[in-house]
Design a protein around this motif. Structure first.
Motif, mmCIF file in Angstrom:
data_model
loop_
_atom_site.group_PDB
_atom_site.id
_atom_site.type_symbol
_atom_site.label_atom_id
_atom_site.label_comp_id
_atom_site.label_asym_id
_atom_site.label_seq_id
_atom_site.Cartn_x
_atom_site.Cartn_y
_atom_site.Cartn_z
ATOM 1 N N ILE A 87 -4.379 -2.411 8.496
ATOM 2 C CA ILE A 87 -4.274 -1.582 7.986
ATOM 3 C C ILE A 87 -4.676 -0.573 8.243
ATOM 4 C CG2 ILE A 87 -5.628 -0.467 5.268
ATOM 5 C CD1 ILE A 87 -5.443 -3.277 4.134
ATOM 6 N N SER A 127 2.335 1.985 -3.396
ATOM 7 C CA SER A 127 1.469 2.071 -4.236
ATOM 8 C C SER A 127 0.536 3.854 -3.864
ATOM 9 C CB SER A 127 -0.204 1.297 -4.312
ATOM 10 O OG SER A 127 -0.041 0.117 -4.950
ATOM 11 N N ILE A 169 0.677 -1.108 0.062
ATOM 12 C CA ILE A 169 0.466 -0.055 -0.210
ATOM 13 C C ILE A 169 0.671 1.414 0.114
ATOM 14 C CG2 ILE A 169 -1.857 1.438 1.580
ATOM 15 C CD1 ILE A 169 -2.673 -1.152 2.150
ATOM 16 N N ALA A 222 -8.474 0.635 -0.297
ATOM 17 C CA ALA A 222 -7.752 -0.516 -0.262
ATOM 18 C C ALA A 222 -8.807 -2.103 -0.613
ATOM 19 C CB ALA A 222 -7.020 -0.531 1.432
#
Ligand code: CLF
Ligand code: SF4
Length: 291
Positions: free
Chosen positions: A102, A71, A68, A81
């Motif tokens: 997350i 990205s 993540i 996500a």
């Protein structure tokens, strides 16, 4: 508290009403296995097919955080996500474990989960506690006779059920799960794969039923014929539009689905960064989608 449906329509590309959204999503290919047997599904690990159920690789929950971070550097438009495979997100614990990571590392990121719904009633409490913001359930029929033409069987609590018996359990669990999750304030989207000759005259009934169960938005995905349904044809644009118009009588309709891979990264329909983050993708081939 999960983000509201109204907010999702501007911050989540798969909830955009009207024109196409400009925010991005990262798909984390975390969930390797599935517990049902959709007749149009051909799950694969490869670099070239552009459709759901396909990923270059499967990663571990602890790898997701680095993925993540990289990205977001490449594509700052990413707000979501999502975990959508390559198998089912509730068939193993990896997806919920990843969403918990997350939540603590990227609290601003919208957590989006997609499931076939078989285990939704028994996992609803954990989904709610994990703080999922948006949940997609793929419901291809609400009539077991029709569902049995689209799904060969299920593996449920160690027992393999087939045909109409499997379809009855699946549909019951999907609807009960939608009720539980939506009642907790989490926005639920329903995806349906439109298969001419099987569920095309059933769309209105699905839309009405899932709306009554608490779903907020509906996404009709055209079949790409493959696997056991390779003899079926894909619906035409006119048929897709007709199905959307019928569904819209009961529920908001999303119209910009890109039939993403389980490891897609970026703004849907625009540049994909997946090959820079996961393994290199070497070729392109048109295939099928299940959402
Ligand atoms: Fe992914 Fe699905 Fe979440 Fe979107 S995709 S898990 S809701 S973040 Fe979106 Fe892609 Fe269509 Fe899915 S365009 S296939 S509807
Ligand atoms: Fe499982 Fe999704 Fe494939 Fe159906 S389409 S068998 S739910 S991975």
């Amino acid at each position: 508290m999960a983000i509201s449906y109204e907010e999702l329509t501007t911050k989540h590309p798969c909830y955009a009403l009207g024109k196409k959204g400009q925010t991005g999503r990262i798909h984390l290919p975390i969930s390797p296995t599935c517990n049902i047997e959709c007749k149009f599904c051909d799950r694969k690990i490869n670099d070239y097919e552009k459709r759901p159920g396909v990923a270059s690789t499967v990663i571990k929950p602890e790898e997701a955080i680095g993925v993540i971070a990289r990205s977001l550097e490449l594509c700052p438009d990413i707000t979501v996500a999502g975990i959508a495979g390559p198998g089912d997100t509730l068939a193993t614990d990896y997806a919920l474990e990843t969403f918990r990571l997350i939540k603590s590392e990227f609290p601003q990121i919208i957590k989006c989960m997609s499931t076939n719904g078989l285990l939704l009633p028994e996992k609803a409490k954990e989904i709610i506690e994990t703080g999922i913001d948006s949940l997609t359930v793929t419901v291809n029929a609400v009539d077991p006779e029709i569902e049995a033409k689209l799904n060969g069987g299920i593996l449920y609590h160690g027992v393999h059920y087939t045909g109409v018996e499997a379809a009855e359990i699946l549909i019951k669990n999907q609807l009960e799960g939608i009720r539980l999750v939506s009642a907790a304030g989490i926005t639920v989207k329903v995806n349906t794969v439109l298969v001419p000759g099987i569920n095309d005259s059933h769309i209105e009934k699905i839309a009405k039923t899932v709306s009554e169960a608490g779903a907020s938005i509906y996404n009709i995905i055209p079949l790409i014929p493959q696997h056991e349904l390779s003899d079926c044809r894909a619906p035409s644009c006119v048929e897709i539009d007709g199905a959307r118009q019928k569904a819209e009588k009961y529920i908001d309709v999303f119209r910009h689905c890109q039939r993403c891979r389980a490891d897609a990264i970026g703004v849907p329909g625009e540049k994909d960064y997946g090959d820079q983050i996961y393994l290199k993708r070497i070729a392109h081939k048109d295939t099928f989608s299940h959402g």
